[in-house]
Design a protein around this motif. Structure first.
Motif, PDB file in Angstrom:
ATOM      1  N   MET A 151       0.717  -1.264   0.153  1.00  0.00           N
ATOM      2  CA  MET A 151      -0.014   0.029  -0.193  1.00  0.00           C
ATOM      3  C   MET A 151       0.968   1.250  -0.146  1.00  0.00           C
ATOM      4  SD  MET A 151      -3.246  -1.084   2.554  1.00  0.00           S
ATOM      5  CE  MET A 151      -4.158  -2.192   2.170  1.00  0.00           C
ATOM      6  N   GLU A 152       1.928   1.303   0.737  1.00  0.00           N
ATOM      7  CA  GLU A 152       3.106   2.332   0.753  1.00  0.00           C
ATOM      8  C   GLU A 152       3.378   2.788  -0.625  1.00  0.00           C
ATOM      9  OE1 GLU A 152       5.479   5.380   2.383  1.00  0.00           O
ATOM     10  OE2 GLU A 152       4.243   4.155   3.779  1.00  0.00           O
ATOM     11  N   ARG A 153       3.853   1.441  -1.400  1.00  0.00           N
ATOM     12  CA  ARG A 153       4.402   1.851  -2.730  1.00  0.00           C
ATOM     13  C   ARG A 153       3.440   2.484  -3.547  1.00  0.00           C
ATOM     14  NH1 ARG A 153       6.773  -4.243  -3.376  1.00  0.00           N
ATOM     15  NH2 ARG A 153       8.205  -4.328  -1.568  1.00  0.00           N
TER      16      ARG A 153
ATOM     17  N   ASP B 139      12.284  14.489  -4.991  1.00  0.00           N
ATOM     18  CA  ASP B 139      12.806  15.883  -5.079  1.00  0.00           C
ATOM     19  C   ASP B 139      12.015  16.946  -4.443  1.00  0.00           C
ATOM     20  OD1 ASP B 139      15.218  14.940  -6.266  1.00  0.00           O
ATOM     21  OD2 ASP B 139      14.547  15.112  -8.389  1.00  0.00           O
ATOM     22  N   TYR B 140      10.557  16.851  -4.925  1.00  0.00           N
ATOM     23  CA  TYR B 140       9.719  18.001  -4.401  1.00  0.00           C
ATOM     24  C   TYR B 140       9.458  17.807  -3.034  1.00  0.00           C
ATOM     25  CZ  TYR B 140       5.247  20.384  -3.795  1.00  0.00           C
ATOM     26  OH  TYR B 140       4.223  21.304  -3.428  1.00  0.00           O
ATOM     27  N   ILE B 141       9.487  16.677  -2.343  1.00  0.00           N
ATOM     28  CA  ILE B 141       9.306  16.509  -0.918  1.00  0.00           C
ATOM     29  C   ILE B 141      10.505  17.201  -0.173  1.00  0.00           C
ATOM     30  CG2 ILE B 141       9.343  14.886   1.018  1.00  0.00           C
ATOM     31  CD1 ILE B 141       6.709  15.098  -0.831  1.00  0.00           C
ATOM     32  N   PHE B 142      11.565  17.023  -0.816  1.00  0.00           N
ATOM     33  CA  PHE B 142      13.008  17.449  -0.152  1.00  0.00           C
ATOM     34  C   PHE B 142      13.266  18.968  -0.469  1.00  0.00           C
ATOM     35  CE2 PHE B 142      15.256  13.185  -0.533  1.00  0.00           C
ATOM     36  CZ  PHE B 142      14.456  12.885   0.623  1.00  0.00           C
ATOM     37  N   THR B 143      12.817  19.438  -1.341  1.00  0.00           N
ATOM     38  CA  THR B 143      12.912  20.952  -1.818  1.00  0.00           C
ATOM     39  C   THR B 143      11.934  21.623  -1.004  1.00  0.00           C
ATOM     40  OG1 THR B 143      13.364  20.392  -4.149  1.00  0.00           O
ATOM     41  CG2 THR B 143      12.464  22.510  -3.562  1.00  0.00           C
ATOM     42  N   HIS B 144      10.748  21.219  -0.597  1.00  0.00           N
ATOM     43  CA  HIS B 144       9.781  21.829   0.097  1.00  0.00           C
ATOM     44  C   HIS B 144       9.791  21.589   1.684  1.00  0.00           C
ATOM     45  CE1 HIS B 144       8.212  22.409  -3.762  1.00  0.00           C
ATOM     46  NE2 HIS B 144       7.532  23.400  -3.429  1.00  0.00           N
ATOM     47  N   ASP B 145      10.733  20.933   2.063  1.00  0.00           N
ATOM     48  CA  ASP B 145      11.346  20.481   3.435  1.00  0.00           C
ATOM     49  C   ASP B 145      10.080  20.024   4.192  1.00  0.00           C
ATOM     50  OD1 ASP B 145      12.629  20.540   5.872  1.00  0.00           O
ATOM     51  OD2 ASP B 145      11.825  22.246   6.642  1.00  0.00           O
ATOM     52  N   LEU B 146       9.477  18.909   3.484  1.00  0.00           N
ATOM     53  CA  LEU B 146       8.308  18.235   4.231  1.00  0.00           C
ATOM     54  C   LEU B 146       8.562  16.580   4.052  1.00  0.00           C
ATOM     55  CD1 LEU B 146       6.197  17.010   2.081  1.00  0.00           C
ATOM     56  CD2 LEU B 146       5.677  19.587   1.545  1.00  0.00           C
ATOM     57  N   MET B 147       7.797  15.868   4.856  1.00  0.00           N
ATOM     58  CA  MET B 147       7.439  14.518   4.653  1.00  0.00           C
ATOM     59  C   MET B 147       6.123  14.166   5.030  1.00  0.00           C
ATOM     60  SD  MET B 147      10.084  12.956   7.530  1.00  0.00           S
ATOM     61  CE  MET B 147       9.911  13.188   9.216  1.00  0.00           C
ATOM     62  N   PHE B 148       5.738  12.949   4.530  1.00  0.00           N
ATOM     63  CA  PHE B 148       4.480  12.249   5.209  1.00  0.00           C
ATOM     64  C   PHE B 148       4.575  11.372   6.043  1.00  0.00           C
ATOM     65  CE2 PHE B 148       3.456  14.339   1.154  1.00  0.00           C
ATOM     66  CZ  PHE B 148       2.206  15.079   1.651  1.00  0.00           C
TER      67      PHE B 148
ATOM     68  N   LEU C  17       1.671   7.144  -6.600  1.00  0.00           N
ATOM     69  CA  LEU C  17       0.500   7.868  -6.913  1.00  0.00           C
ATOM     70  C   LEU C  17       0.986   9.476  -6.748  1.00  0.00           C
ATOM     71  CD1 LEU C  17      -2.172   8.818  -7.445  1.00  0.00           C
ATOM     72  CD2 LEU C  17      -2.846   8.743  -5.062  1.00  0.00           C
ATOM     73  N   MET C  18       1.784   9.639  -5.751  1.00  0.00           N
ATOM     74  CA  MET C  18       2.384  10.988  -5.522  1.00  0.00           C
ATOM     75  C   MET C  18       3.547  11.365  -6.523  1.00  0.00           C
ATOM     76  SD  MET C  18       0.512  12.232  -3.120  1.00  0.00           S
ATOM     77  CE  MET C  18       1.411  13.653  -2.525  1.00  0.00           C
ATOM     78  N   ARG C  19       4.209  10.381  -6.790  1.00  0.00           N
ATOM     79  CA  ARG C  19       5.189  10.563  -7.851  1.00  0.00           C
ATOM     80  C   ARG C  19       4.602  10.700  -9.242  1.00  0.00           C
ATOM     81  NH1 ARG C  19      10.299   8.392  -7.064  1.00  0.00           N
ATOM     82  NH2 ARG C  19       9.218   6.612  -6.161  1.00  0.00           N
ATOM     83  N   SER C  20       3.529  10.127  -9.554  1.00  0.00           N
ATOM     84  CA  SER C  20       2.837  10.245 -10.554  1.00  0.00           C
ATOM     85  C   SER C  20       2.321  11.780 -11.042  1.00  0.00           C
ATOM     86  CB  SER C  20       1.948   9.340 -11.018  1.00  0.00           C
ATOM     87  OG  SER C  20       0.674   9.691 -10.185  1.00  0.00           O
ATOM     88  N   LEU C  21       2.015  12.634  -9.742  1.00  0.00           N
ATOM     89  CA  LEU C  21       1.481  13.993  -9.976  1.00  0.00           C
ATOM     90  C   LEU C  21       2.544  14.754  -9.836  1.00  0.00           C
ATOM     91  CD1 LEU C  21      -1.323  13.198  -7.480  1.00  0.00           C
ATOM     92  CD2 LEU C  21      -1.638  13.410  -9.848  1.00  0.00           C
ATOM     93  N   GLY C  22       3.881  14.563  -9.806  1.00  0.00           N
ATOM     94  CA  GLY C  22       4.940  15.337  -9.693  1.00  0.00           C
ATOM     95  C   GLY C  22       5.267  15.599  -8.298  1.00  0.00           C
TER      96      GLY C  22
END
Length: 136
Positions: A32-34, A48-57, A39-44
């Motif tokens: 499920m995690e994969r 790279d986005y996560i690290f650039t925006h200093d966030l995580m889930f 899903l998130m990767r397919s939306l951009g």
């Protein structure tokens, strides 16, 4: 498109199973995690986005109902649908299927947090705008 279902195909390997060749229960969560990650990767919104925006889930809440076992070499399809989008979290309904047979169902709530302090933070506005139309 509202309520759009994301689908990820995957194969069950020996490392996913117990001594009897049945998928070990915790691996359904990994599958499920994969699907959520892809899903998130397919939306951009990849790493790279996560690290650039200093966030995580982080997973805030999870419930899984195991219905039938998956076995070694099964070809599975793991799905994810966003069912709720909050200010700093989202909930997804997920399923793991073999052909048309549902093997497991889950509901997962993930929270957006800042990386440094692991404190809740609002979803970035561009992310929210891309995710909102997908929520059921």
């Amino acid at each position: 498109m509202a309520g759009e279902e994301f689908s990820l195909p995957l194969r069950v390997y020996i490392e996913d199973t117990d001594a009897g060749g049945i998928v070990y229960y915790v691996n359904y969560l990994k599958f499920m995690e994969r699907a959520r990650t892809e899903l998130m990767r397919s939306l951009g919104f990849g790493k790279d986005y996560i690290f650039t925006h200093d966030l995580m889930f982080v997973v805030r809440d999870v419930a899984v109902k195991y219905l039938k076992p998956a076995q070694l070499d099964d070809q599975l399809r793991v799905t994810a649908v966003i069912t709720m989008l909050g200010g700093a979290s989202m909930t997804m309904e997920q399923a793991i299927r073999r052909d048309n047979e549902v093997l497991a169902r889950g509901q997962v709530t993930i929270a957006c947090v800042e990386r440094a302090g692991v404190r809740p933070r609002r979803l970035p506005e561009d992310m929210r705008e891309r995710l909102a139309p997908l929520a059921r």
